[in-house]
Design an enzyme around this catalytic site. Structure first.
Site, PDB file in Angstrom:
ATOM      1  N   GLY A   1      -5.756 -41.367  15.923  1.00  0.00           N
ATOM      2  CA  GLY A   1      -5.187 -40.666  17.064  1.00  0.00           C
ATOM      3  C   GLY A   1      -3.744 -41.009  17.355  1.00  0.00           C
TER       4      GLY A   1
ATOM      5  N   GLY B   1       1.324 -33.789  13.099  1.00  0.00           N
ATOM      6  CA  GLY B   1       2.348 -34.393  13.940  1.00  0.00           C
ATOM      7  C   GLY B   1       3.170 -33.361  14.679  1.00  0.00           C
ATOM      8  N   ASP B   2       3.452 -32.226  14.036  1.00  0.00           N
ATOM      9  CA  ASP B   2       4.218 -31.165  14.686  1.00  0.00           C
ATOM     10  C   ASP B   2       3.433 -30.567  15.855  1.00  0.00           C
ATOM     11  OD1 ASP B   2       6.161 -31.573  12.722  1.00  0.00           O
ATOM     12  OD2 ASP B   2       5.248 -30.084  11.396  1.00  0.00           O
TER      13      ASP B   2
ATOM     14  N   GLY C   1      -2.847 -41.203  12.453  1.00  0.00           N
ATOM     15  CA  GLY C   1      -3.781 -40.518  11.561  1.00  0.00           C
ATOM     16  C   GLY C   1      -5.130 -40.312  12.235  1.00  0.00           C
TER      17      GLY C   1
END
Length: 303
Positions: free
Chosen positions: A216, A242-243, A213
């Site tokens: 990092g 995240g993608d 988050g």
């Protein structure tokens, strides 16, 4: 070429609202709709970075038709296998304070459809330099599907981004990189970031990147361990962060980028994705500004 696999394709709907009154009536400020699913988001970001991509997976019904038309409109290469069921929808509700996501389960996939997809996947592997396996599995697809697809990749680097059994069973096939977030890692291992990452490496992953988050990314690799942090938390929609990190990782694997540089790029890109209103996009100006500001800290390498 980066080959992304999205077995549980989605039509993503995003509502932007000033606040939510649960059990009451809410006015929506903006509505955005587009093709989604984690692999599709990865392909969008990688293509925007100039990479050659192909998005494949399973697509069915009216939702599948919407996805194909949307990707055709933006020129994103795709080759989805048709299925009898209707692909799912997702709803993301974004307020200034929080983001809430509603995910449908997805269509029931028959054994014949799963076997046909595996042959389709084998054919597309011929051009692939990196394979991304990401997202949930629709009903009917075996729990060890990602282990099967990793094994079929026959030594090509695979990035696995999944949760639950799809993650736990997929690791056993030896993917090059596994990228859980902290909650997914704890569900898979029962441990915190560093010991959990070590557990996934012991289970078969070559390297583990953990999304933390606002803190990092943590990397535990054969070459060492590092944490990369953005200079400050980013406000916005975090659903595609995240993608974006996976897209950066795939690009870095093609060019054999060292891990600290990979982490710097992945954190800057994921933070810039938070600034975009929908998953699969990123704020290019924020990305360029953040890249030199990412702090990298070497960690004691766990044995």
């Amino acid at each position: 070429m980066i080959l992304t696999v999205t077995l549980n394709l989605a039509w993503d709907v995003t509502y932007e609202v000033p606040s939510v009154t649960w059990g009451g009536s809410n006015r929506v400020g903006a509505v955005r709709e587009r093709a989604g699913g984690k692999g599709v988001n990865v392909a969008r970001v990688a293509a925007a970075l100039g990479e050659d991509v192909l998005a494949i997976g399973l697509a069915g019904g009216v939702t599948g038709d919407l996805v194909r038309a949307d990707l055709d409109a933006v020129g994103l290469p795709h080759a989805f296998r048709p299925v009898q069921g209707t692909s799912r929808r997702t709803l993301t509700v974004v307020t200034p304070e929080e983001t809430t996501v509603f995910n449908e389960t997805g269509p029931e996939i028959s054994l014949g459809e799963w076997e046909a997809f595996q042959e389709h996947y084998r054919e597309r592997l011929r051009r692939a330099e990196v394979i991304v396996l990401s997202g949930s599995l629709p009903p009917g697809v075996p729990r060890d599907a990602y282990a099967t697809l990793t094994a079929l990749a026959a030594g090509r680097p695979v990035i696995l981004d999944a949760d639950g059994d799809a993650l736990s069973l997929g690791v056993s096939a030896g993917p090059a990189v596994v990228k859980p977030n902290a909650d997914e890692l704890r569900r898979a291992t029962g441990r915190g970031p560093v010991p959990g990452a070590r557990a996934l490496r012991n289970a078969g992953a070559n390297a583990v990147l953990v999304s933390l988050g606002h803190e990092g990314l943590l990397a535990v690799t054969p070459d060492g361990a590092w944490q990369a942090r953005p200079p400050a938390p980013m406000a916005g929609n975090p659903t595609g962060a995240g993608d974006a990190a996976v897209a950066a990782t795939a690009r870095a694997l093609i060019s054999s980028t060292p891990w600290p540089s990979l982490l710097r790029d992945a954190v800057a890109l994921s933070a810039a994705a938070v600034r975009a209103p929908v998953a699969g996009d990123f704020d290019a100006a924020a990305y360029a500004r953040l890249l030199p500001e990412i702090a990298i800290e070497g960690l004691p390498c766990p044995s």
